[in-house]
Design an enzyme around this catalytic site. Structure first.
Site, mmCIF file in Angstrom:
data_model
loop_
_atom_site.group_PDB
_atom_site.id
_atom_site.type_symbol
_atom_site.label_atom_id
_atom_site.label_comp_id
_atom_site.label_asym_id
_atom_site.label_seq_id
_atom_site.Cartn_x
_atom_site.Cartn_y
_atom_site.Cartn_z
ATOM 1 N N GLY A 1 -24.267 -2.691 8.512
ATOM 2 C CA GLY A 1 -24.347 -3.288 7.179
ATOM 3 C C GLY A 1 -25.527 -4.226 7.003
ATOM 4 N N HIS A 2 -25.510 -5.338 7.706
ATOM 5 C CA HIS A 2 -26.454 -6.420 7.437
ATOM 6 C C HIS A 2 -27.914 -5.983 7.527
ATOM 7 C CE1 HIS A 2 -28.528 -10.303 8.043
ATOM 8 N NE2 HIS A 2 -27.638 -10.704 7.160
ATOM 9 N N HIS B 1 -21.750 -3.807 14.723
ATOM 10 C CA HIS B 1 -21.961 -5.253 14.601
ATOM 11 C C HIS B 1 -23.337 -5.658 15.120
ATOM 12 C CE1 HIS B 1 -21.063 -9.313 13.633
ATOM 13 N NE2 HIS B 1 -19.883 -8.940 13.180
ATOM 14 N N GLY B 2 -24.164 -6.067 14.192
ATOM 15 C CA GLY B 2 -25.501 -6.551 14.555
ATOM 16 C C GLY B 2 -26.490 -5.460 14.905
ATOM 17 N N GLU C 1 -11.985 -2.277 6.606
ATOM 18 C CA GLU C 1 -11.825 -3.258 7.686
ATOM 19 C C GLU C 1 -10.848 -4.307 7.184
ATOM 20 O OE1 GLU C 1 -15.508 -5.041 8.736
ATOM 21 O OE2 GLU C 1 -16.391 -3.168 9.370
ATOM 22 N N ARG D 1 -14.122 -13.373 0.015
ATOM 23 C CA ARG D 1 -15.434 -14.001 -0.177
ATOM 24 C C ARG D 1 -16.510 -13.006 -0.607
ATOM 25 N NH1 ARG D 1 -17.111 -15.347 6.017
ATOM 26 N NH2 ARG D 1 -15.110 -16.384 5.996
ATOM 27 N N HIS D 2 -16.336 -11.715 -0.295
ATOM 28 C CA HIS D 2 -17.310 -10.741 -0.795
ATOM 29 C C HIS D 2 -16.623 -9.579 -1.512
ATOM 30 C CE1 HIS D 2 -16.594 -9.295 3.263
ATOM 31 N NE2 HIS D 2 -17.456 -10.092 3.835
ATOM 32 N N HIS E 1 -14.987 -4.667 4.100
ATOM 33 C CA HIS E 1 -14.021 -5.587 4.714
ATOM 34 C C HIS E 1 -13.407 -6.428 3.594
ATOM 35 C CE1 HIS E 1 -13.335 -8.892 8.007
ATOM 36 N NE2 HIS E 1 -12.231 -8.598 7.345
ATOM 37 N N ASN F 1 -21.875 -0.304 5.677
ATOM 38 C CA ASN F 1 -21.053 -1.419 5.240
ATOM 39 C C ASN F 1 -21.740 -2.110 4.052
ATOM 40 O OD1 ASN F 1 -20.189 -4.178 5.016
ATOM 41 N ND2 ASN F 1 -19.114 -3.946 6.956
ATOM 42 N N ARG G 1 -11.573 -9.329 2.907
ATOM 43 C CA ARG G 1 -11.148 -10.521 3.653
ATOM 44 C C ARG G 1 -10.055 -11.242 2.895
ATOM 45 N NH1 ARG G 1 -15.255 -11.899 7.743
ATOM 46 N NH2 ARG G 1 -13.965 -13.712 8.136
ATOM 47 N N ARG H 1 -23.069 -15.584 -7.609
ATOM 48 C CA ARG H 1 -23.086 -15.962 -9.024
ATOM 49 C C ARG H 1 -21.751 -15.641 -9.704
ATOM 50 N NH1 ARG H 1 -28.392 -16.624 -11.438
ATOM 51 N NH2 ARG H 1 -29.384 -17.969 -9.919
ATOM 52 N N GLU I 1 -13.516 0.810 17.819
ATOM 53 C CA GLU I 1 -14.897 0.487 17.467
ATOM 54 C C GLU I 1 -15.337 -0.631 18.397
ATOM 55 O OE1 GLU I 1 -15.871 -0.236 13.335
ATOM 56 O OE2 GLU I 1 -17.583 -1.469 13.893
ATOM 57 N N ASP J 1 -20.547 -4.752 2.298
ATOM 58 C CA ASP J 1 -20.023 -6.107 2.038
ATOM 59 C C ASP J 1 -21.081 -7.048 1.466
ATOM 60 O OD1 ASP J 1 -17.694 -5.251 3.197
ATOM 61 O OD2 ASP J 1 -17.862 -6.472 5.000
ATOM 62 N N HIS J 2 -22.310 -6.955 2.029
ATOM 63 C CA HIS J 2 -23.294 -7.973 1.649
ATOM 64 C C HIS J 2 -23.935 -7.733 0.291
ATOM 65 C CE1 HIS J 2 -22.362 -10.147 5.074
ATOM 66 N NE2 HIS J 2 -22.751 -9.206 5.904
ATOM 67 N N THR K 1 -19.061 -14.308 10.003
ATOM 68 C CA THR K 1 -18.802 -12.873 10.064
ATOM 69 C C THR K 1 -17.787 -12.668 11.179
ATOM 70 O OG1 THR K 1 -19.807 -10.695 10.396
ATOM 71 C CG2 THR K 1 -20.801 -12.494 11.606
ATOM 72 N N THR K 2 -17.324 -11.423 11.369
ATOM 73 C CA THR K 2 -16.319 -11.177 12.404
ATOM 74 C C THR K 2 -16.863 -11.628 13.756
ATOM 75 O OG1 THR K 2 -15.741 -9.227 11.121
ATOM 76 C CG2 THR K 2 -14.767 -9.410 13.310
HETATM 77 N N1 PXP Z 1 -18.027 -3.305 12.277
HETATM 78 C C1 PXP Z 1 -17.180 -4.338 12.049
HETATM 79 C C2 PXP Z 1 -15.783 -4.223 12.558
HETATM 80 C C3 PXP Z 1 -17.586 -5.469 11.317
HETATM 81 O O1 PXP Z 1 -16.722 -6.467 11.083
HETATM 82 C C4 PXP Z 1 -18.907 -5.483 10.800
HETATM 83 C C5 PXP Z 1 -19.331 -6.655 9.959
HETATM 84 O O2 PXP Z 1 -18.614 -6.704 8.787
HETATM 85 C C6 PXP Z 1 -19.742 -4.395 11.053
HETATM 86 C C7 PXP Z 1 -19.284 -3.327 11.814
HETATM 87 C C8 PXP Z 1 -21.133 -4.330 10.530
HETATM 88 O O3 PXP Z 1 -21.901 -5.339 11.142
HETATM 89 P P1 PXP Z 1 -23.331 -5.666 10.587
HETATM 90 O O4 PXP Z 1 -23.166 -6.136 9.181
HETATM 91 O O5 PXP Z 1 -23.816 -6.743 11.516
HETATM 92 O O6 PXP Z 1 -24.133 -4.411 10.678
#
Ligand code: PXP
Length: 237
Positions: free
Chosen positions: A213-214, A191-192, A70, A49-50, A43, A7, A45, A18, A151, A9-10, A100-101
């Site tokens: 992602g994160h 997620h996480g 997403e 935002r990203h 994602h 992912n 949104r 910026r 998921e 996104d970040h 976040t979600t």
């Molecule tokens: N899966 C879904 C559905 C999410 O919304 C996210 C966060 O955008 C992730 C996976 C990835 O989560 P993380 O960034 O915490 O790894």
């Protein structure tokens, strides 16, 4: 071997701080693929935002693996997906004020509209996955909606403060995974997840893909920051 969806996104979050052009999630996607990622997840949104619409368009044209979008179940997002045609759409809940979600999709309320979205996407040959909590009822409802995959939201597992709580949540995930697998749903998790907790969850063989992602973006800063500083120091002379 399970697949990894990265992912990005970040990367876009840093760019949007910026409102500039770097770092570009499109460049990050190329590097992720070169490093072995099996897919790229973004994602889009509602508040942009990203990830921006432009990112999605360019990613669709450039990535060589699979694009997972997403998105919230809204008319606007379904239309965008039908235009872009990602390989997979993961329907997630979305609240404007969240960081976040938060939590899995509520598959009970509004299931008629959700079914419409799922059908429209599948009719366009887009695979559909629902981001749900590891809850047996949610798995059954997802199956009834005819989706291809679920998921499982691993937030409660990832955020567990003690090993006991982590293990309890792992049992919930295992039970939900078993039921999803019996119902022939493809099983994804995310997620996480990070470099430590992945070691426990990867023992669940039915999980065929992880979306992360994160923690990858965070680690990239650590493993790349020193070199970036050295390069600037050397340019300054
Ligand atoms: N899966 C879904 C559905 C999410 O919304 C996210 C966060 O955008 C992730 C996976 C990835 O989560 P993380 O960034 O915490 O790894």
């Amino acid at each position: 071997m399970a697949k990894l969806g990265v992912n990005v996104d970040h990367i876009a979050t840093v760019r949007q701080a910026r409102m500039g052009i770097e770092p570009d999630p499109v460049h990050a996607a190329v590097l992720a693929e070169l490093a072995g990622a099996d897919g790229i997840t973004v994602h889009l949104r509602e508040d942009r935002r990203h990830i921006q619409d432009r990112d999605l368009k360019i990613l669709r044209e450039t990535i060589k693996t699979r694009l997972n979008l997403e998105m919230a179940a809204t008319k606007e997002m379904v239309q965008i997906a039908l235009n872009i045609k990602p390989d997979c759409c993961t329907i997630v809940p979305e609240k404007r004020e969240e960081l976040t979600t938060e939590g899995g999709l509520d598959v009970k309320t509004n299931s008629a509209f959700l079914a419409k979205c799922v059908n429209a996407l599948q009719d366009a040959n887009i695979k559909v996955s629902l981001f749900i909590d590891p809850d047996l009822d949610a798995v059954k409802k997802s199956h009834m909606l005819g989706v291809d995959a679920v998921e499982f939201n691993t937030a409660r597992f990832s955020e567990a403060k003690t090993e006991k709580l982590e293990d309890e949540e792992l049992v919930n995930i295992i039970n939900a995974v078993k039921m999803g697998s019996k119902l022939n749903l493809e099983i994804i998790a995310g997620h996480g997840l990070n470099y430590i907790n992945i070691q426990k969850i990867r023992s669940i063989k039915e999980i065929v893909e992880y979306n992360i992602g994160h923690s990858i973006v965070s680690r990239a800063l650590y493993v790349g920051f020193e070199r970036a500083v050295r390069e600037m120091k050397s340019l300054i002379g």
